[in-house]
Every structure is written in structure tokens, then in C-alpha cells.
Motif scaffolding. Structure first.
Motif, PDB file in Angstrom:
ATOM      1  N   PHE A 105       0.826  -1.153  -0.274  1.00  0.00           N
ATOM      2  CA  PHE A 105       0.082  -0.074   0.079  1.00  0.00           C
ATOM      3  C   PHE A 105       0.975   1.182  -0.002  1.00  0.00           C
ATOM      4  O   PHE A 105       2.087   1.362   0.265  1.00  0.00           O
ATOM      5  N   SER A 106       0.276   2.548  -0.153  1.00  0.00           N
ATOM      6  CA  SER A 106       1.116   3.688  -0.608  1.00  0.00           C
ATOM      7  C   SER A 106       0.379   4.759   0.373  1.00  0.00           C
ATOM      8  O   SER A 106      -0.137   5.777  -0.222  1.00  0.00           O
ATOM      9  N   CYS A 107       0.171   4.540   1.643  1.00  0.00           N
ATOM     10  CA  CYS A 107      -0.366   5.557   2.466  1.00  0.00           C
ATOM     11  C   CYS A 107       0.765   6.823   2.329  1.00  0.00           C
ATOM     12  O   CYS A 107       1.964   6.682   2.402  1.00  0.00           O
ATOM     13  N   GLY A 144       4.311  -3.995   7.704  1.00  0.00           N
ATOM     14  CA  GLY A 144       3.756  -3.699   6.566  1.00  0.00           C
ATOM     15  C   GLY A 144       3.090  -4.925   5.937  1.00  0.00           C
ATOM     16  O   GLY A 144       2.902  -5.879   6.695  1.00  0.00           O
ATOM     17  N   VAL A 145       2.689  -4.854   4.607  1.00  0.00           N
ATOM     18  CA  VAL A 145       2.036  -5.843   4.055  1.00  0.00           C
ATOM     19  C   VAL A 145       2.821  -6.263   2.824  1.00  0.00           C
ATOM     20  O   VAL A 145       2.932  -5.629   1.919  1.00  0.00           O
ATOM     21  N   MET A 146       3.665  -7.603   2.898  1.00  0.00           N
ATOM     22  CA  MET A 146       4.441  -8.002   1.834  1.00  0.00           C
ATOM     23  C   MET A 146       3.624  -8.332   0.545  1.00  0.00           C
ATOM     24  O   MET A 146       3.848  -8.042  -0.442  1.00  0.00           O
ATOM     25  N   GLY A 147       2.524  -9.225   0.763  1.00  0.00           N
ATOM     26  CA  GLY A 147       1.648  -9.872  -0.220  1.00  0.00           C
ATOM     27  C   GLY A 147       0.482  -9.640  -0.166  1.00  0.00           C
ATOM     28  O   GLY A 147      -0.400  -8.723  -1.003  1.00  0.00           O
ATOM     29  N   SER A 148      -0.424 -10.071   1.045  1.00  0.00           N
ATOM     30  CA  SER A 148      -1.528  -9.746   1.038  1.00  0.00           C
ATOM     31  C   SER A 148      -1.878  -9.640   2.459  1.00  0.00           C
ATOM     32  O   SER A 148      -1.026  -9.942   3.384  1.00  0.00           O
ATOM     33  N   ILE A 149      -3.195  -9.018   3.018  1.00  0.00           N
ATOM     34  CA  ILE A 149      -3.482  -8.617   4.297  1.00  0.00           C
ATOM     35  C   ILE A 149      -3.574  -9.812   4.889  1.00  0.00           C
ATOM     36  O   ILE A 149      -2.823 -10.246   6.350  1.00  0.00           O
ATOM     37  N   ILE A 207      -5.523   9.998   1.707  1.00  0.00           N
ATOM     38  CA  ILE A 207      -4.220   9.571   2.419  1.00  0.00           C
ATOM     39  C   ILE A 207      -3.625   8.115   2.166  1.00  0.00           C
ATOM     40  O   ILE A 207      -2.511   7.860   2.160  1.00  0.00           O
ATOM     41  N   CYS A 208      -4.768   7.337   2.328  1.00  0.00           N
ATOM     42  CA  CYS A 208      -4.436   5.523   2.438  1.00  0.00           C
ATOM     43  C   CYS A 208      -5.317   5.173   1.193  1.00  0.00           C
ATOM     44  O   CYS A 208      -6.270   4.165   1.462  1.00  0.00           O
ATOM     45  N   PRO A 209      -5.025   5.301   0.120  1.00  0.00           N
ATOM     46  CA  PRO A 209      -5.840   4.754  -1.084  1.00  0.00           C
ATOM     47  C   PRO A 209      -5.636   3.360  -1.052  1.00  0.00           C
ATOM     48  O   PRO A 209      -4.775   2.767  -0.890  1.00  0.00           O
ATOM     49  N   ASN A 267       4.603  13.880  10.707  1.00  0.00           N
ATOM     50  CA  ASN A 267       6.014  14.029  10.204  1.00  0.00           C
ATOM     51  C   ASN A 267       6.041  14.325   8.815  1.00  0.00           C
ATOM     52  O   ASN A 267       5.576  13.111   8.133  1.00  0.00           O
ATOM     53  N   PRO A 268       6.416  15.285   8.294  1.00  0.00           N
ATOM     54  CA  PRO A 268       5.981  15.448   6.737  1.00  0.00           C
ATOM     55  C   PRO A 268       7.014  14.929   5.935  1.00  0.00           C
ATOM     56  O   PRO A 268       8.166  15.356   5.600  1.00  0.00           O
ATOM     57  N   VAL A 269       7.120  13.719   5.657  1.00  0.00           N
ATOM     58  CA  VAL A 269       7.791  12.771   4.778  1.00  0.00           C
ATOM     59  C   VAL A 269       6.999  12.262   3.863  1.00  0.00           C
ATOM     60  O   VAL A 269       6.012  12.202   3.665  1.00  0.00           O
ATOM     61  N   ALA A 270       7.706  11.466   2.844  1.00  0.00           N
ATOM     62  CA  ALA A 270       6.975  10.835   1.682  1.00  0.00           C
ATOM     63  C   ALA A 270       5.998  11.724   0.939  1.00  0.00           C
ATOM     64  O   ALA A 270       6.416  12.734   0.749  1.00  0.00           O
TER      65      ALA A 270
END
Length: 322
Positions: A105-107, A144-149, A207-209, A267-270
Motif C-alpha cells: 500500500f502507499s499511504c 507492513g504488508v508484503m503480499g496480502s493482508i 491519504i490511504c488509497p 511527520n512531513p515525509v514521503a
């Protein structure tokens, strides 16, 4: 100046430059969330209170290490004596471990998707906990999520089954399936944290598509049924564009459901790089709202055993920062 006021100002800055005697033993590294991949962080303590700073050589705040953890914090015209805390793993008093470094995912607030994906083995995790066993009182896991939840949940459960060997309270924060609360409870997990991240569903979608805001709420409610009030937590990031009224409504809703909100300054990153950290006066306003909401709901952060509310380094926590 009261600690609450001082900490709000320090959290607004968010970082400090570190000088003086070598301090490698006091530097914590993050492999999850906004701080992943940075230069590390230090925990400064003044009496029973603590605050976490990302290490930044250009910060206006300076921490001078005098040796053996004794340190002075220079902030404006103030010199504040205190100490650096030696972390267990990631934070003091806990082995806080990221099981999978990497995520499908790309939050927008999170740096992890930009990093090479890597999963720790069970043996590696057991070794990490063993290495700090003498100075921790809890184990906390995130991933994180490597393959699936579903696959990630199964692996984290396998890890937990092995970690029961240490007979320490275990807290877990992962993206959940419907079955996650029950499976974690059956394994003896003490506390859980499932994150709604944003004050409103509209912000969550931006933010969390790809993630489901309403599903997280359903899992939080089920978790309170299984773990009890005060054993369930949820991060809410402050500074993503929400109003104070929207944040107040979110805080009250979580607390009324038996969930302790964790108000995390942005924290303003990514994907959030360039956005400002929330100002101190806003953090203090929300702290007051947070404190009142917890009191009305009969929730007390003093009972927390694991994860962020116990650490209280990154946030203003009612009951711990007063």
C-alpha cells in the motif's frame, strides 16, 4: 513552563541536533512509519517525562550529551538538564519490532513503500528480543504488508506464537482482517492498535488509497468486545488538513467506543513532504479535548502496557504528560 507546554513546543520542532560525547547506544532506529529510513532518533527525559526527537543536524534544538546518558537540551534561551534513554528496540522499555519492512500500500504519510521490502524471520525476531530482554517490559509488533493482508496476518500470528516464550505483554498493530482481533486474542496478545489514521473518511480516502476506513472501525469495535476498554488504540495523525472540530469529533467517537486515540503529530515525509508540522498551540488545544474525552469515557492511559501510549515519546498523552 509546565511540561505540557514545553513538550508541545518540542513536538512542533520534531527534531534535534546531537552533539557532545558519543551517543550511539542511545540512538533508536525506525523501520516503519514516517521515520523509517532516517538518521535515527533519541529520547530525552526530564524526570518522569520523555520526548522523542528525530536526529537532524540543522534543527534549532540541540542536545549535548555529557556522557553516560546525562544530557542538556538547548531550546531558545533555555538549558534543560536531563538524560538520554537507552532504547530497547525502537523505543525505551520495549522491543518494538517491525516484522515486515515494506508494503504493497502507499499511504501518503509513510516512507516504508519507498524502501526495499524485507521480512524478518522468526529466528531473527526471537534473537532481537533476547538481545534486549534484560531491559524491556513489553514486546510490540507492527508490520507492513508484503503480499496480502491475510498472508501478513498469518505470519504475524506465527511470530507471536513463538514470542510467548518470553512471558511479556505483547501489543500488535497491523492492518487487520475481520478475524484478526479474535486470532490475536486467542494467542494471548494484551493490546491491539488498529489505525484509522485520519480524522475523516474523506481524508482517509486521499491519504490511504486502497484501504477501508469503515472496516477499521468495525475491527476496532470487535477488538473492544474481546480485549476490553482501554486495551484498544488507534492512531490519528494531526495536521493532514482536518479542522479542530473534525478532530474533536473523531477523538470523541473513538473514546465513546472504548478506544484510546493516539494523536500523532504529522511527520512531513514521503507524500506529505513539504507540509508543516502542527503548531504547539494546536497540539495543546487537542490535548485538552483528548483529556476530557478520555475522562468522560472512563479511559485511563496509565494502564497501557505496550506500544505508543506506554512510550509517550512522539505524542502528548493525557495522564502521562501532565
Amino acid at each position: 513552563m509546565q511540561w505540557e507546554e514545553l513538550k508541545a513546543q518540542l513536538l512542533e520542532a520534531g527534531s534535534a541536533r546531537l552533539s557532545g560525547e558519543p551517543a550511539e547506544d542511545y540512538i533508536a532506529q525506525s523501520t516503519a512509519g514516517p521515520g523509517a529510513g532516517g538518521k535515527g532518533a533519541v529520547f530525552f527525559t526530564m524526570g518522569s517525562h520523555r520526548v522523542k526527537f528525530a536526529i537532524n543536524p540543522t534543527s534549532p534544538i540541540e542536545i549535548v550529551h555529557r556522557g553516560n546518558g546525562v544530557a542538556d537540551l538547548y531550546f531558545g534561551e533555555r538549558q534543560i538538564p536531563g538524560n538520554l534513554l537507552r532504547p530497547g528496540l525502537h523505543c525505551p522499555d520495549q522491543a518494538f519490532i517491525t516484522v515486515t519492512e515494506g508494503c504493497i500500500f502507499s499511504c501518503r504519510y509513510c516512507s516504508v513503500p519507498q524502501m526495499p521490502a524485507r521480512r524478518k524471520t522468526v529466528e531473527e525476531i526471537m534473537g532481537l528480543v533476547e538481545s534486549v530482554r534484560h531491559r524491556i517490559s513489553a514486546i510490540s509488533l507492527t508490520s507492513g504488508v508484503m503480499g496480502s493482508i491475510e498472508e501478513e496476518e498469518a505470519y504475524v500470528c506465527e511470530v507471536i506464537d513463538h514470542l510467548r516464550f518470553f512471558s511479556l505483554p505483547i501489543g500488535v498493530s497491523v492492518y487487520p482482517t475481520d478475524q484478526t482481533p479474535g486470532r490475536l486474542r486467542a494467542l494471548g496478545v494484551a493490546e491491539v492498535k488498529f489505525n484509522i489514521e485520519t480524522a475523516t473518511p474523506d481524508l482517509f480516502a486521499k491519504i490511504c488509497p486502497g484501504l477501508d476506513y469503515n472496516h477499521v472501525w468495525q475491527v476496532l469495535d470487535r477488538s473492544v468486545e474481546l480485549f476490553g476498554k482501554g486495551r484498544v488504540f488507534s492512531n490519528v495523525i494531526v495536521g493532514l488538513g482536518e479542522t479542530d472540530a473534525e478532530m474533536e469529533a473523531c477523538i470523541n467517537q473513538l473514546a465513546s467506543h472504548g478506544v484510546i486515540p493516539v494523536l500523532r503529530p504529522l511527520n512531513p515525509v514521503a507524500g506529505c513532504a513539504g507540509m508543516p508540522r502542527p503548531p504547539a498551540d494546536r497540539l495543546r488545544r487537542l490535548f485538552s479535548i483528548h483529556r476530557q474525552a478520555l475522562a468522560r469515557a472512563g479511559l485511563d492511559t496509565a494502564g497501557a502496557l505496550t506500544m505508543c501510549t506506554t512510550c509517550a515519546g512522539c505524542d502528548l498523552v493525557p495522564g502521562r504528560d501532565e
